[in-house]
Design an enzyme around this catalytic site. Structure first.
Site, PDB file in Angstrom:
ATOM      1  N   LYS A  17       0.810  -1.199   0.000  1.00 40.18           N
ATOM      2  CA  LYS A  17       0.000   0.000   0.000  1.00 40.18           C
ATOM      3  C   LYS A  17       0.850   1.259   0.000  1.00 40.18           C
ATOM      4  O   LYS A  17       0.390   2.320  -0.372  1.00 40.18           O
ATOM      5  CB  LYS A  17      -0.890   0.020   1.260  1.00 40.18           C
ATOM      6  CG  LYS A  17      -1.860  -1.111   1.351  1.00 40.18           C
ATOM      7  CD  LYS A  17      -2.582  -1.080   2.728  1.00 40.18           C
ATOM      8  CE  LYS A  17      -3.530  -2.241   2.837  1.00 40.18           C
ATOM      9  NZ  LYS A  17      -3.963  -2.439   4.236  1.00 40.18           N
ATOM     10  N   ASP A  37      14.152  -0.828   1.800  1.00 41.29           N
ATOM     11  CA  ASP A  37      14.719  -1.065   3.119  1.00 41.29           C
ATOM     12  C   ASP A  37      15.764  -2.174   2.955  1.00 41.29           C
ATOM     13  O   ASP A  37      16.901  -1.899   2.597  1.00 41.29           O
ATOM     14  CB  ASP A  37      13.552  -1.492   4.030  1.00 41.29           C
ATOM     15  CG  ASP A  37      13.735  -1.051   5.468  1.00 41.29           C
ATOM     16  OD1 ASP A  37      14.814  -1.310   5.997  1.00 41.29           O
ATOM     17  OD2 ASP A  37      12.810  -0.466   6.042  1.00 41.29           O
TER      18      ASP A  37
HETATM   19  C1  PRP Z   1       7.183  -1.763   2.850  1.00 40.20           C
HETATM   20  C2  PRP Z   1       7.468  -0.850   1.675  1.00 40.20           C
HETATM   21  C3  PRP Z   1       8.200  -1.735   0.717  1.00 40.20           C
HETATM   22  C4  PRP Z   1       8.903  -2.717   1.610  1.00 40.20           C
HETATM   23  C5  PRP Z   1      10.345  -2.347   1.728  1.00 40.20           C
HETATM   24  O1  PRP Z   1       6.016  -2.458   2.591  1.00 40.20           O
HETATM   25  O2  PRP Z   1       6.293  -0.331   1.115  1.00 40.20           O
HETATM   26  O3  PRP Z   1       7.320  -2.415  -0.156  1.00 40.20           O
HETATM   27  O4  PRP Z   1       8.290  -2.643   2.907  1.00 40.20           O
HETATM   28  O5  PRP Z   1      11.009  -3.212   2.595  1.00 40.20           O
HETATM   29  P1  PRP Z   1      12.160  -4.186   2.136  1.00 40.20           P
HETATM   30  O6  PRP Z   1      13.095  -3.411   1.256  1.00 40.20           O
HETATM   31  O7  PRP Z   1      12.804  -4.595   3.440  1.00 40.20           O
HETATM   32  O8  PRP Z   1      11.554  -5.372   1.434  1.00 40.20           O
HETATM   33  P2  PRP Z   1       5.192  -3.199   3.743  1.00 40.20           P
HETATM   34  O9  PRP Z   1       5.504  -4.683   3.696  1.00 40.20           O
HETATM   35  O10 PRP Z   1       5.399  -2.508   5.052  1.00 40.20           O
HETATM   36  O11 PRP Z   1       3.701  -3.040   3.247  1.00 40.20           O
HETATM   37  P3  PRP Z   1       2.872  -1.702   2.931  1.00 40.20           P
HETATM   38  O12 PRP Z   1       3.470  -1.062   1.698  1.00 40.20           O
HETATM   39  O13 PRP Z   1       1.502  -2.222   2.703  1.00 40.20           O
HETATM   40  O14 PRP Z   1       2.996  -0.799   4.140  1.00 40.20           O
END
Ligand code: PRP
Length: 181
Positions: A45, A105
């Site tokens: 999202k 991240d």
């Molecule tokens: C977050 C963000 C990225 C991911 C990055 O999504 O939107 O998609 O984490 O993290 P990474 O580089 O460690 O993989 P999240 O899983 O929190 O879901 P959301 O976007 O629905 O908040």
């Protein structure tokens, strides 16, 4: 005064800085993709606000689609296991695709997304991320457009959440440690 401000240790990127940078990236994409109709794929999202602003700063015709993913908690995130919750609807075979993501991240989600979309044989596949957190990378995934490089702080706002909240902050703040510990 935003009522969520009291949960922030500091504002990291204010609305003006974000909007200015988003417009710069929009101009860059407009020039690079002239004479094509790219497909912007927003990653849900977190990417929804960035996508909404970015697409309005691009002045060539384009299409928009969404991919919703989620990782399986901490353990799965370190193994890079990601679940698709909503697949794309557009057939991207032979299309110029730009992935729009809020944050890199560990890089595991982006790696998965690139591999997954790459299997659909797009004409090109580029990635636009608003925030890059180099200190948190577990793997180095290439991307093509980046808004800001940030430190290892816990950031929320402008689409980014903690516990599903704060996404509607119009700027990006550093969450107070006491909130998430
Ligand atoms: C977050 C963000 C990225 C991911 C990055 O999504 O939107 O998609 O984490 O993290 P990474 O580089 O460690 O993989 P999240 O899983 O929190 O879901 P959301 O976007 O629905 O908040």
């Amino acid at each position: 005064m935003n009522e969520m401000n009291c949960d922030l240790a500091a504002v990291l990127l204010d609305e003006y800085r974000i909007q200015t940078r988003v417009r710069e990236i929009g101009s860059q994409i407009t020039s690079e993709y002239r004479d094509t109709v790219p497909v912007l794929i927003g990653i849900m999202k977190g990417g929804f606000i960035f996508l909404a602003d970015l697409c309005r700063s691009i002045t060539i015709p384009l299409e928009i689609d969404f991919l919703a993913i989620s990782s399986y908690g901490a353990e799965a995130s370190s193994s890079g296991v990601v679940k698709i919750r909503k697949d794309i609807d557009v057939d991207i075979t032979g299309r110029h695709v730009i992935v729009v993501e809020d944050i890199v991240d560990s890089g595991l989600s982006l790696q998965y997304i690139k591999d997954y979309l790459g299997k659909h044989s797009p004409a090109s596949l580029k990635v636009c991320v608003l925030l890059d957190k180099p200190a948190a990378h577990k793997l180095e995934v290439g991307f093509d457009f980046v808004g800001f490089e940030i430190g290892n702080e816990f950031v929320v706002g402008y689409g980014l959440d903690f516990n599903s909240q704060y996404r509607n902050l119009p700027y990006i703040g550093i969450l107070k440690e006491e909130i998430y510990t």
